[in-house]
Enzyme design. Sequence first.
Site, PDB file in Angstrom:
ATOM      1  N   GLU A 306      46.065  78.845 -28.819  1.00 29.09           N
ATOM      2  CA  GLU A 306      44.707  78.700 -28.284  1.00 29.09           C
ATOM      3  C   GLU A 306      44.087  80.091 -28.089  1.00 29.09           C
ATOM      4  OE1 GLU A 306      44.594  77.430 -24.223  1.00 29.09           O
ATOM      5  OE2 GLU A 306      42.541  76.692 -24.377  1.00 29.09           O
ATOM      6  N   HIS A 307      44.770  80.945 -27.309  1.00 27.30           N
ATOM      7  CA  HIS A 307      44.322  82.329 -27.119  1.00 27.30           C
ATOM      8  C   HIS A 307      45.325  83.255 -27.780  1.00 27.30           C
ATOM      9  CE1 HIS A 307      43.063  80.190 -23.331  1.00 27.30           C
ATOM     10  NE2 HIS A 307      41.906  80.728 -23.672  1.00 27.30           N
TER      11      HIS A 307
END
Length: 405
Positions: A306-307
């Site tokens: 996601e990040h």
Amino acid sequence: MADKSYIECASNWKRPNLTQSPELFQQVAKLLKEIETGGDLAIDNLSKRFDGFQPRKIELRPYRDYELEPQLLNSIEQAAQRIEAFCQLQKGSLQPQQIEEASGVFGFQYSPIEAIGAYIPGGRFPLISTALMTLIPARVAGCQRRVACSPSVHPAILAAASLAGATEFWQIGGAQAVAAMAYGYQTMLPVQMVVGPGNQYVNVAKQLLQSRIKIDVAAGPSELLILADSNANQEWLIADMAAQAEHDPQAQSVLVSDDIAFLQSIGQQLTANDELNNLLKGEQIVLLQANDCEAMIRFSNRYAPEHLLLADERIASQSLKHYGSLFIGQNSAVAFGDYCAGPNHTLPTMGSANRSSGLCVQSFMNIQSYQQINDQGRIQLAEIGRPLAEAEQLVWHERSMQVRS
Ligand SMILES: NC(=O)c1ccc[n+]([C@@H]2O[C@H](COP(=O)([O-])OP(=O)(O)OC[C@H]3O[C@@H](n4cnc5c(N)ncnc54)[C@H](O)[C@@H]3O)[C@@H](O)[C@H]2O)c1
Ligand SMILES: [Zn+2]
């Protein structure tokens, strides 16, 4: 010498499998069925059962009328401006296009979804940033009705929803809120899209109502992957990993490096602190060793986080293929992205970044195509199309073209 047992090998490591149970799906499906047959009354009863309140519409006041700390008021405004500026950048890239040729004009354009709903979770803290990140892109996209729902009526949530341009605010939570937005409730007309994070009931309700509403990314627990070389600032990265873990007991931060001494040093600092050591033991922080830069890149592209924080100057950002949002260089803390950098923080998790994008202005748009065929075009296209219709034995299709040629 540090205990190395907490450093695992990147090539074998996989994220935990966190699929939601069939029992949960059945439970939420039952609630939705009750609402489908029982309407507003069923929503009222479920709200009373799970939340102890009767859902109600809250009139939003102008942003500055909310009595928040002046510094917080200013920060919300500045964050909103930065998020809006980034949304405008996205909107600017959405230009309609058309080609004009001998047979006519063929093109596409972007059209905003008319009515959307944003779920803003209740919980322990007012999720100011969620209100901004869900409602601002919808406003910039041009969605006309922007309904916000939350079980919480904390003044900071109301203020942020007001500033971010909610056109209605309802105090209602859980699966009932998602159903209310999808089916309509009291004076709330149904919306065509529901976005925003929430607990398992909210997420499953969104998934189950997809035949009626478009939804944003299926938001699982937050994830951070850090790729680091030995020069990276250890204190900064430790704070980043703990920050990600603080979102949720299932949130996970993974640090990959090819430098064992660097990983050991980080490990020593984690084990020396009770809170951080618990995160390490609970696998909310994971330390992985890779053989070299190439192996780090391979891991990242397989994991599709996601990040993704790139704190390794040897790795070119272009070699990283799959992520929800990329934070280039160690100045670029994910926490900045969570609140105020500008790009959206609602991002794909659990590896889905290899096939889906985070929330953005485009998410709130439909792409519509059109064609305007001229006299020459109807003859030309009939020549191409008629044999295809014949081969498919669709006689009226063939006829529709033949009469025009
Ligand atoms: N991924 C992200 O970006 C992000 C950001 C913020 C929050 N979150 C998530 O949002 C969630 C917030 O959860 P929360 O629970 O505090 O607030 P929430 O608003 O998501 O859910 C609360 C609602 O759940 C319903 N509910 C509670 N118990 C129920 C039950 N037994 N059966 C049916 N419905 C029930 C109630 O109606 C209540 O209003 C957390 O899971 C957090 O991880 C995610
Ligand atoms: Zn965060």
